[in-house]
Design a protein around this motif. Structure first.
Motif, PDB file in Angstrom:
ATOM      1  N   ALA A  26       0.741  -0.994   0.025  1.00  0.00           N
ATOM      2  CA  ALA A  26      -0.139  -0.072   0.008  1.00  0.00           C
ATOM      3  C   ALA A  26       0.888   1.255   0.032  1.00  0.00           C
ATOM      4  N   PRO A  27       1.218   1.868  -1.079  1.00  0.00           N
ATOM      5  CA  PRO A  27       2.272   2.844  -1.136  1.00  0.00           C
ATOM      6  C   PRO A  27       1.419   4.202  -0.716  1.00  0.00           C
ATOM      7  N   THR A  28       2.099   5.040  -0.007  1.00  0.00           N
ATOM      8  CA  THR A  28       1.791   6.258   0.477  1.00  0.00           C
ATOM      9  C   THR A  28       0.911   7.073  -0.400  1.00  0.00           C
ATOM     10  N   HIS A  29      -0.330   7.263  -0.121  1.00  0.00           N
ATOM     11  CA  HIS A  29      -1.255   8.174  -0.733  1.00  0.00           C
ATOM     12  C   HIS A  29      -0.815   9.768  -0.463  1.00  0.00           C
ATOM     13  N   PRO A  30      -0.753  10.407  -1.216  1.00  0.00           N
ATOM     14  CA  PRO A  30      -0.554  11.896  -0.940  1.00  0.00           C
ATOM     15  C   PRO A  30      -1.234  12.347   0.217  1.00  0.00           C
ATOM     16  N   THR A  31      -2.459  12.090   0.439  1.00  0.00           N
ATOM     17  CA  THR A  31      -3.394  12.539   1.498  1.00  0.00           C
ATOM     18  C   THR A  31      -2.977  11.841   2.777  1.00  0.00           C
ATOM     19  N   GLU A  32      -2.115  10.983   2.795  1.00  0.00           N
ATOM     20  CA  GLU A  32      -2.010  10.326   4.282  1.00  0.00           C
ATOM     21  C   GLU A  32      -0.275  10.503   4.550  1.00  0.00           C
ATOM     22  N   ALA A  33       0.476  11.368   3.782  1.00  0.00           N
ATOM     23  CA  ALA A  33       1.793  11.553   4.422  1.00  0.00           C
ATOM     24  C   ALA A  33       2.001  11.814   5.737  1.00  0.00           C
ATOM     25  N   GLU A  34       1.257  12.992   6.157  1.00  0.00           N
ATOM     26  CA  GLU A  34       1.329  13.389   7.631  1.00  0.00           C
ATOM     27  C   GLU A  34       0.884  12.214   8.651  1.00  0.00           C
ATOM     28  N   LEU A  35      -0.246  11.422   8.191  1.00  0.00           N
ATOM     29  CA  LEU A  35      -0.689  10.725   9.036  1.00  0.00           C
ATOM     30  C   LEU A  35       0.331   9.658   9.343  1.00  0.00           C
ATOM     31  N   LYS A  36       1.054   9.122   8.322  1.00  0.00           N
ATOM     32  CA  LYS A  36       2.091   8.124   8.369  1.00  0.00           C
ATOM     33  C   LYS A  36       3.363   8.388   9.095  1.00  0.00           C
ATOM     34  N   ALA A  37       3.552   9.724   9.097  1.00  0.00           N
ATOM     35  CA  ALA A  37       4.537  10.146   9.885  1.00  0.00           C
ATOM     36  C   ALA A  37       4.183  10.139  11.463  1.00  0.00           C
ATOM     37  N   ARG A  38       2.872  10.484  11.469  1.00  0.00           N
ATOM     38  CA  ARG A  38       2.492  10.228  13.042  1.00  0.00           C
ATOM     39  C   ARG A  38       2.656   9.018  13.598  1.00  0.00           C
ATOM     40  N   VAL A  39       2.171   7.853  12.734  1.00  0.00           N
ATOM     41  CA  VAL A  39       2.109   6.516  13.214  1.00  0.00           C
ATOM     42  C   VAL A  39       3.264   5.866  13.391  1.00  0.00           C
ATOM     43  N   ALA A  40       4.261   6.410  12.693  1.00  0.00           N
ATOM     44  CA  ALA A  40       5.984   6.049  12.650  1.00  0.00           C
ATOM     45  C   ALA A  40       6.189   6.004  14.120  1.00  0.00           C
ATOM     46  N   LYS A  41       5.871   7.176  14.730  1.00  0.00           N
ATOM     47  CA  LYS A  41       6.639   7.262  16.211  1.00  0.00           C
ATOM     48  C   LYS A  41       6.322   6.528  17.253  1.00  0.00           C
ATOM     49  N   ILE A  42       5.144   5.451  16.957  1.00  0.00           N
ATOM     50  CA  ILE A  42       5.089   4.509  17.592  1.00  0.00           C
ATOM     51  C   ILE A  42       5.382   3.022  16.921  1.00  0.00           C
ATOM     52  N   GLY A  43       6.084   3.101  15.800  1.00  0.00           N
ATOM     53  CA  GLY A  43       6.920   1.905  15.311  1.00  0.00           C
ATOM     54  C   GLY A  43       5.775   1.540  14.213  1.00  0.00           C
ATOM     55  N   ILE A  44       4.999   1.998  13.645  1.00  0.00           N
ATOM     56  CA  ILE A  44       3.906   1.560  12.471  1.00  0.00           C
ATOM     57  C   ILE A  44       4.449   2.016  11.377  1.00  0.00           C
ATOM     58  N   GLY A  45       4.793   1.340  10.424  1.00  0.00           N
ATOM     59  CA  GLY A  45       5.307   1.480   8.908  1.00  0.00           C
ATOM     60  C   GLY A  45       5.728   0.555   8.107  1.00  0.00           C
ATOM     61  N   GLU A  46       5.931   0.517   6.954  1.00  0.00           N
ATOM     62  CA  GLU A  46       6.639  -0.547   6.232  1.00  0.00           C
ATOM     63  C   GLU A  46       7.735  -0.856   6.456  1.00  0.00           C
ATOM     64  N   GLY A  47       8.347  -2.295   6.433  1.00  0.00           N
ATOM     65  CA  GLY A  47       9.767  -2.469   6.887  1.00  0.00           C
ATOM     66  C   GLY A  47       9.838  -2.577   8.365  1.00  0.00           C
ATOM     67  N   LYS A  48       8.996  -2.231   9.201  1.00  0.00           N
ATOM     68  CA  LYS A  48       8.897  -2.263  10.786  1.00  0.00           C
ATOM     69  C   LYS A  48       8.515  -3.512  11.511  1.00  0.00           C
ATOM     70  N   ILE A  49       9.026  -3.684  12.409  1.00  0.00           N
ATOM     71  CA  ILE A  49       8.256  -4.935  13.193  1.00  0.00           C
ATOM     72  C   ILE A  49       7.569  -4.408  14.473  1.00  0.00           C
ATOM     73  N   PHE A  50       6.540  -4.527  14.801  1.00  0.00           N
ATOM     74  CA  PHE A  50       5.824  -3.994  16.172  1.00  0.00           C
ATOM     75  C   PHE A  50       5.811  -5.200  17.164  1.00  0.00           C
ATOM     76  N   ASP A  51       6.654  -5.311  18.106  1.00  0.00           N
ATOM     77  CA  ASP A  51       6.852  -6.264  19.129  1.00  0.00           C
ATOM     78  C   ASP A  51       6.140  -6.077  20.375  1.00  0.00           C
ATOM     79  N   PRO A  52       5.266  -6.153  20.691  1.00  0.00           N
ATOM     80  CA  PRO A  52       4.718  -5.823  22.116  1.00  0.00           C
ATOM     81  C   PRO A  52       5.801  -6.074  23.398  1.00  0.00           C
ATOM     82  N   ALA A  53       6.375  -7.190  23.224  1.00  0.00           N
ATOM     83  CA  ALA A  53       7.442  -7.662  24.352  1.00  0.00           C
ATOM     84  C   ALA A  53       8.497  -6.516  24.314  1.00  0.00           C
ATOM     85  N   SER A  54       8.862  -5.833  23.170  1.00  0.00           N
ATOM     86  CA  SER A  54       9.874  -4.847  23.250  1.00  0.00           C
ATOM     87  C   SER A  54       9.617  -3.561  24.109  1.00  0.00           C
ATOM     88  N   GLN A  55       8.057  -3.326  24.405  1.00  0.00           N
ATOM     89  CA  GLN A  55       7.562  -2.303  24.930  1.00  0.00           C
ATOM     90  C   GLN A  55       7.680  -2.154  26.518  1.00  0.00           C
TER      91      GLN A  55
END
Length: 469
Positions: A248-277
């Motif tokens: 799901a490539p970034t849609h132009p209207t979602e660039a700011e949203l994806k920057a926000r969610v990246a702050k909690i480890g959400i994004g392409e190529g990331k692993i979200f591991d609850p045990a690491s928190q």
């Protein structure tokens, strides 16, 4: 090459990553406060729900060959040669009006071409094209007619030329998607005719359509999906979302949203591991998911009361204007669906006193002769149990009432119809108008195919069931 640590993380999380994707290590969230993480998690959950739930269905239909509802591999077509029954449990709130044909669309390497035969002008068919976000575009009776034609579906990065014999090109936002072709069944004896129509549907890659060599195929394995119940509370939701964002490539209207969610480890190529928190951060993200469900439940109540309609919740991105809350609520309640010009889905969840429907009561629902549902093609009202939102098994194997049944219904004096909504038979003289219920909670969904403008705009209202004393 993955390190031993990454391999162990992948095994623990159930991760199977695409060959083209090398995830980085999971890291603890440290640059936001717990309050900020809670708010971001809520936003990310509502935004990403459609993607995660669509993967659950696609995995069952196009990936897991052991699943009893498996339809076939990507870029092939699988036909249902019967109507849906309570035995079909992958898609919630499925219809039992039409026969389905399904295509899992993989356009990462090249477009695909869907070809259809001439279809009798009296017979409705519609092909819904869904990207992973649930955005829908259409071809078929309403939009392109019933003549034989070929349609091309391309991914977001495709820049090639359109062959002369392609009637229309559809560009998806995502590189994976699905198509559902609904073909009208006039009556039980018509099923062989529908099978003949289905046999004329064809899907090919563009290279096969043109008789050219195929490009090199990019192989991919897929992460195991979560169940509907797990999606509601498991923090692994965000790891599944991360894995799917590669499609799901970034849609132009979602660039700011994806920057926000990246702050909690959400994004392409990331692993979200609850045990690491940290315990504090883990609790904040769990609370953000719970906050999301407060909003989803409140929106569901607005659908129940008619304050908003399902027609407000389905369609293209341009139509929805990134209203992720409406879209997520509708997908949770009823799965992906078509835009309101094609079908509207009035929910019938409350009786005339505003109380939830239950099989412990008996109800009637009446349509006056001059107020039948305004549908150009046909209409139906289908029974679903709660909370599963699946078709209801019953002694007469009747899951809905629809227009093809009309010749058998008993008419009221004004030419309208009274239907009996209850678990037990209302008696032999009324049984043709009986829609069986489960023992417990239920709701009903109406479907109006090619509805009037009045119905599309919500000016026509479905009658409420009257509870019998």
């Amino acid at each position: 090459m993955l390190t031993r640590r990454k391999l162990l993380q992948s095994a623990a999380l159930g991760v199977v990553s695409a060959v083209a994707l090398t995830p980085g290590p999971a890291t603890a969230i440290s640059d936001v406060t717990s309050e900020q993480a809670r708010a971001i998690a809520k936003e990310a959950y509502i935004w990403g729900y459609a993607l995660v739930d669509d993967h659950r269905i696609q995995y069952s239909y196009f990936i897991d060959t052991t699943n009893p509802e498996y339809k076939g591999p990507w870029n092939t077509i699988g036909h249902n040669t019967r109507l849906y029954t309570p035995a079909d449990t992958t898609i919630q709130t499925i219809n039992s009006d039409t026969l389905y044909s399904f295509i899992g669309m993989d356009v990462r390497d090249e477009p695909i071409v869907i070809s259809v035969p001439d279809v009798d002008p009296a017979r409705y068919y519609g092909c819904s094209l869904f990207d992973l976000w649930g955005h829908c575009d259409m071809f078929g009776t309403r939009t392109t007619g019933n003549d034989a034609a070929s349609f091309m579906v391309a991914g977001p990065g495709w820049k090639g030329e359109t062959p002369a014999n392609i009637k229309k090109v559809f560009n998806m936002e995502t590189t994976l998607g699905s198509a559902a072709i609904r073909t009208q069944l006039f009556n039980p004896g018509d099923i062989e005719n529908v099978k003949k129509v289905q046999s004329g549907f064809k899907v090919q890659t563009l290279s096969a359509f043109l008789g050219r060599p195929a490009p090199t195929q990019t192989k991919v394995n897929f992460i195991k999906p979560l169940t509907v119940a797990e999606q509601k509370s498991s923090l692994l939701f965000f790891n599944v979302l991360n894995n799917l964002l590669q499609f799901a490539p970034t849609h132009p209207t979602e660039a700011e949203l994806k920057a926000r969610v990246a702050k909690i480890g959400i994004g392409e190529g990331k692993i979200f591991d609850p045990a690491s928190q940290s315990p504090e951060m883990k609790a904040a993200i769990e609370q953000g998911m719970a906050d999301a469900w407060v909003d989803i439940s409140a929106t569901a109540k607005k659908l129940d009361t008619g304050e908003i309609t399902p027609g407000d919740c389905y369609g293209t991105r341009a139509y929805l204007k990134n209203n992720y809350l409406y879209q997520t609520t509708a997908i949770y309640l009823a799965g992906n669906a078509q835009p309101k010009e094609e079908v509207i889905y009035p929910f019938v969840a409350l009786d005339s006193d505003g109380k939830p429907l239950t099989g412990k009561n008996h109800y009637t629902i009446r349509f006056a002769g001059d107020k039948l549902p305004p549908a150009k093609q046909f209409w139906s009202i289908t029974m679903y149990n709660l909370p599963q939102r699946l078709l209801v098994a019953n002694p007469i194997d009747r899951y809905l009432l629809n227009t093809p049944m009309m010749p058998n219904w008993a008419k009221d004096a004004d030419g309208g119809y009274t239907f009996y909504i209850q678990k037990v038979s209302p008696g032999p003289d009324k049984e043709a108008n009986w829609l069986p219920t489960p023992e417990g909670p239920f709701y009903m969904v109406m479907r109006l195919y090619l509805p009037s403008k009045e119905a599309q705009d919500g000016l026509w209202k479905a009658p409420k069931p009257e509870r019998l004393s």
